[in-house]
Design a protein around this motif. Sequence first.
Motif, mmCIF file in Angstrom:
data_model
loop_
_atom_site.group_PDB
_atom_site.id
_atom_site.type_symbol
_atom_site.label_atom_id
_atom_site.label_comp_id
_atom_site.label_asym_id
_atom_site.label_seq_id
_atom_site.Cartn_x
_atom_site.Cartn_y
_atom_site.Cartn_z
ATOM 1 N N LEU A 50 34.050 29.032 30.971
ATOM 2 C CA LEU A 50 33.928 30.265 30.197
ATOM 3 C C LEU A 50 33.625 31.447 31.120
ATOM 4 O O LEU A 50 32.608 32.130 30.988
ATOM 5 N N LEU A 51 34.533 31.673 32.065
ATOM 6 C CA LEU A 51 34.438 32.778 33.014
ATOM 7 C C LEU A 51 35.841 33.277 33.323
ATOM 8 O O LEU A 51 36.796 32.479 33.331
ATOM 9 N N PRO A 52 36.012 34.567 33.593
ATOM 10 C CA PRO A 52 37.333 35.103 33.951
ATOM 11 C C PRO A 52 37.676 34.800 35.406
ATOM 12 O O PRO A 52 37.712 35.688 36.264
ATOM 13 N N LEU A 53 37.944 33.538 35.700
ATOM 14 C CA LEU A 53 38.171 33.119 37.076
ATOM 15 C C LEU A 53 39.480 33.650 37.649
ATOM 16 O O LEU A 53 39.680 33.584 38.863
ATOM 17 N N ASP A 54 40.376 34.168 36.789
ATOM 18 C CA ASP A 54 41.598 34.761 37.317
ATOM 19 C C ASP A 54 41.302 35.985 38.183
ATOM 20 O O ASP A 54 42.129 36.386 39.006
ATOM 21 N N THR A 55 40.115 36.561 38.014
ATOM 22 C CA THR A 55 39.710 37.690 38.862
ATOM 23 C C THR A 55 39.661 37.288 40.339
ATOM 24 O O THR A 55 39.915 38.124 41.219
ATOM 25 N N LEU A 56 39.349 36.034 40.613
ATOM 26 C CA LEU A 56 39.242 35.578 42.003
ATOM 27 C C LEU A 56 40.586 35.560 42.715
ATOM 28 O O LEU A 56 40.630 35.457 43.946
ATOM 29 N N ALA A 57 41.677 35.642 41.959
ATOM 30 C CA ALA A 57 43.007 35.629 42.567
ATOM 31 C C ALA A 57 43.488 37.019 42.974
ATOM 32 O O ALA A 57 44.571 37.137 43.547
ATOM 33 N N ARG A 58 42.708 38.036 42.701
ATOM 34 C CA ARG A 58 43.119 39.380 43.122
ATOM 35 C C ARG A 58 43.146 39.463 44.645
ATOM 36 O O ARG A 58 42.338 38.824 45.329
ATOM 37 N N PRO A 59 44.057 40.231 45.207
ATOM 38 C CA PRO A 59 44.171 40.308 46.675
ATOM 39 C C PRO A 59 42.864 40.746 47.326
ATOM 40 O O PRO A 59 42.244 41.729 46.918
#
Length: 512
Positions: A50-59
């Motif tokens: 339950l975390l927006p882990l897609d943020t970690l894929a930002r350059p």
Amino acid sequence: MLASDTNGAPMRLLKERIKSKLARGGIVIAGLVLGQILLYGPSLVGRKILLPLDTLARPGVYLPTTPETGQLAPHDRIRADLVYFLEPARRFAVSEWHSGRVPMWTPYQFSGAPFIWPKFSPFSMLQCLTASPVVLAWSQLFAALVAGTGAYFFFRRVLGVGFWPAAVAAWCYPLTGFFVFWQGFPTCGAVHWLPWILLATHGAARQNSRWFPIWLSLVTGLVLVSGHLDVAAQVLIASGLFAIWSLYDACHPQWIPGKVRRALLSLAIAWLLGFLLAAPHVLPAVEYALSGARMDRRGTGEEERPPAGLSALPQIVLPDVYGTMGHGSLYLTKGNQLESAAATYAGLFATLVLAPLAWYSQRHRKINLFLALISLFALSWCLNIPGLVDLLRIPGLNLLSHNRLVFIASFALLTMTAVGLEVVSRDDLVWRPWSWLPPAVLCALCVWCFLRANGLPEPLASQLEQAVSHGNRISWISDLDGVRQAQSWFVWHYRIAGILCGTSLVLWCGLR
């Protein structure tokens, strides 16, 4: 035999009452759990986090750039603080508690600083049981149970409505806009206790029992330690306003000075004890916050989120009317959706169909008037209502984020929804001339939504395409395909909103 039957009858009645209450309690809890399963079910069983882990894929953030991560786009960049700040803070608190230390000081920020995190909150305590992020979903479930059960008891004991109206409205409370938008943030921690503190305030003001002031002091302490202090202050403002109404309702028209003084004294002592209970959290946080540049700017009159005006009114019932902060959409106004009037959302059907029905209940007229006035106060900043905005700008109050007051209006609308459901269940609906107002609003919204779907407003209609054609990047949109995707998103959502308004209008016609 007759004596035995006579003595056994009260015991049987008592057992039946206990079974009935347990069954009703089970139904309320089951409905609250079901709502959270529908929202976060995979996270509760550990299939998702339950975390927006897609943020970690930002350059340049965390994950290395690969063909797989390059296709990932953050769904909502506003929620990045959950990963950048709050989860590391939780991990630090877990390590400190498990080492036998109270996490009061963090050496990793500014060469050492007070650890300003709701470490004494029951929700945070649950999160600190384990370092695994799976616990975040269970903490969310626990918070929903606290808010929902509090709403149920408030509707039953203060409003005096039946079981099913109270249960249905309680099921909806953790699903309202403020809790959904701020899920995972400490911002809504204090708001989960709003029904409980209002219930305790009502009992203490009316002097229903000697235990209510003690209860009020405990809940006040929980409000202060469970989240951001500015939101906790707003919850206490709501409690104070409700105490004034409760005193007026209990004592009018026969004012007994001694009774009023005793009630005011018990309320003041209860709130003071609540502050003392929360002092280990409040005092370091206040001392640290007052030394910050942000508080200095607010004290001099700077407004981070100024009033929006009447243009924010449609967001109360159509939260996505100006778009969202997520990928695929575009937010058309200033600021962000979390801090807007969209957080008021308690449901289109609830706000424009069931809540107006509350005015048909004669015995709820006074509390309906209070709920309407406090909703106006809570929305005054977002709607830029003269007089009330000036009041909120006075020194002291100007340190708070008044756009977040909308959680009060959300609960007030849901309270009136519970009364409206009671009216429907008792078949007390008598059509009056003003009853045409909600259907007229629904009809206007329906027409407006379909007109917008057929003719998108600017900058979606042409300005966005022109800006992108000249090489400008608007949010996530960098090419014409992105422009078409954003336009399709708005067309689809305007049509869905129009269908919802039309369906609600049909239901109103059915009531007629």
